[in-house]
Design a protein around this motif. Structure first.
Motif, short mmCIF file in Angstrom:
data_model
loop_
_atom_site.label_atom_id
_atom_site.label_comp_id
_atom_site.label_asym_id
_atom_site.label_seq_id
_atom_site.Cartn_x
_atom_site.Cartn_y
_atom_site.Cartn_z
N ALA A 187 12.01 3.06 3.17
CA ALA A 187 11.27 3.93 4.09
C ALA A 187 12.13 4.40 5.25
O ALA A 187 11.83 5.42 5.87
CB ALA A 187 10.03 3.20 4.62
N CYS A 188 13.22 3.68 5.56
CA CYS A 188 14.09 4.10 6.65
C CYS A 188 15.06 5.20 6.24
O CYS A 188 15.73 5.79 7.10
CB CYS A 188 14.88 2.91 7.20
N ALA A 189 15.13 5.48 4.93
CA ALA A 189 16.06 6.51 4.44
C ALA A 189 15.51 7.03 3.11
O ALA A 189 15.98 6.66 2.04
CB ALA A 189 17.46 5.93 4.26
N THR A 190 14.50 7.88 3.19
CA THR A 190 13.77 8.29 1.99
C THR A 190 14.59 9.19 1.08
O THR A 190 14.18 9.45 -0.06
CB THR A 190 12.45 8.99 2.36
N GLY A 246 0.82 -1.20 0.00
CA GLY A 246 0.00 0.00 0.00
C GLY A 246 0.85 1.25 0.00
O GLY A 246 2.06 1.22 0.27
N ASN A 247 0.23 2.37 -0.33
CA ASN A 247 0.91 3.68 -0.34
C ASN A 247 2.14 3.68 -1.24
O ASN A 247 3.10 4.43 -0.99
CB ASN A 247 1.30 4.11 1.08
N GLY A 248 2.14 2.84 -2.27
CA GLY A 248 3.23 2.83 -3.22
C GLY A 248 4.45 2.06 -2.77
O GLY A 248 5.46 2.04 -3.47
N GLU A 249 4.39 1.42 -1.60
CA GLU A 249 5.53 0.68 -1.06
C GLU A 249 5.41 -0.81 -1.38
O GLU A 249 4.30 -1.36 -1.45
CB GLU A 249 5.63 0.87 0.45
N ARG A 279 10.57 -1.76 3.58
CA ARG A 279 9.54 -1.18 2.72
C ARG A 279 10.21 -0.28 1.68
O ARG A 279 10.89 0.68 2.03
CB ARG A 279 8.51 -0.39 3.54
N TRP A 280 10.00 -0.61 0.42
CA TRP A 280 10.68 0.07 -0.68
C TRP A 280 9.67 0.76 -1.58
O TRP A 280 8.66 0.16 -1.96
CB TRP A 280 11.50 -0.93 -1.49
N ALA A 294 19.51 1.37 9.08
CA ALA A 294 20.36 2.56 9.07
C ALA A 294 20.07 3.43 7.85
O ALA A 294 19.42 3.00 6.89
CB ALA A 294 21.82 2.15 9.10
N SER A 295 20.59 4.66 7.88
CA SER A 295 20.35 5.58 6.78
C SER A 295 21.64 6.14 6.19
O SER A 295 21.59 6.99 5.29
CB SER A 295 19.47 6.75 7.25
#
Length: 250
Positions: free
Chosen positions: A212-215, A155-158, A196-197, A177-178
């Motif tokens: 999602a952890c490092a947009t 959902g939400n494009g992920e 989540r990608w 990590a980011s």
């Protein structure tokens, strides 16, 4: 339906091609909650234009102008004030033939643009343990399960990217990590931000993948190298081939 009306409907189809089912689901949901009071055509257009931009997270000014939205220029000023980036691919250029749609639940190989041949590979073969690294590798013939990825919509494009070597495990940013250079691995699925990608279509079948952890980062081939075993990591977003991956459906 007249040809003119059909052509106008294609505008809405292009937004779906660009942003997927989540775009209209969120648009309908927010409209039901907000219950906007709009009576004139311009009020309706203003609401739709601003919502389309905020839901997509993109400045769609070029799209609206190309489709001939004749509204007060102040609405375009409002859009500019949202400070949103332009779309990576202009939605008005999309068709069913070139949009590179991702099929939920389908299996793909992920081919790197560094040489248009090597694929993302779960190292070692067999059933991987948590923490097994993802690397670049020449495709096996026949393609092995550690080079196949099942894409599941969240959902939400992920999307979660499941390895067929063990579908309980997914592509994961080590420790969530980011930092630039953080290793990509596979790990048991937990719906974590590291798993989540968000794919962004960049043309010719290629995508960027942002976790999602490092947009502000993308999936990246270290140094843009093509040797077997090259590290797969995250790195600050750019337009280089090291961050482009073609989805080839199997």
């Amino acid at each position: 339906m007249s040809d003119g009306n059909f052509i106008r409907l294609f505008m809405f189809h292009q937004l779906w091609l660009a942003f997927g089912d989540a775009f209209y689901i969120n648009l309908h949901k927010q409209t039901r909650v907000e219950k906007p009071v709009v009576s004139t055509d311009e009020q309706k257009m203003r609401y739709f234009m601003l919502k389309a931009c905020t839901i997509s997270g993109r400045n769609l000014t070029t799209f609206f102008r190309k489709w001939g939205f004749k509204v007060n220029e102040s609405i375009y000023t409002e859009i500019a004030a949202l400070n949103l980036p332009a779309p990576t691919v202009e939605p008005s250029t999309l068709t069913d033939a070139n949009a590179g749609l991702i099929e939920n639940g389908a299996t793909y190989k992920l081919v790197s643009a560094v040489n248009n041949s090597s694929v993302l590979d779960v190292s070692g073969g067999g059933v991987p343990a948590n923490g097994t690294v993802v690397a670049l590798w020449t495709p096996n013939n026949p393609l092995s399960n550690n080079q196949k990825w099942l894409l599941r919509s969240l959902g939400n494009g992920e999307f979660a990217l499941k390895t067929l070597a063990d579908t309980a495990k997914v592509m994961d940013v080590t420790s969530g990590a980011s930092a630039n250079g953080t290793q990509i691995q596979v790990y048991s699925y937990a719906n974590a931000a590291a798993q989540r990608w968000t794919p962004t279509y960049v043309g010719d079948g290629y995508y960027n993948f942002s976790p999602a952890c490092a947009t502000d980062k993308n999936l990246d081939v270290n140094g843009g190298f093509s040797a077997n075993g090259t590290k797969i990591q995250i790195w600050t977003k750019n337009t280089g081939n090291a961050q482009k991956f073609k989805l080839v459906k199997l």
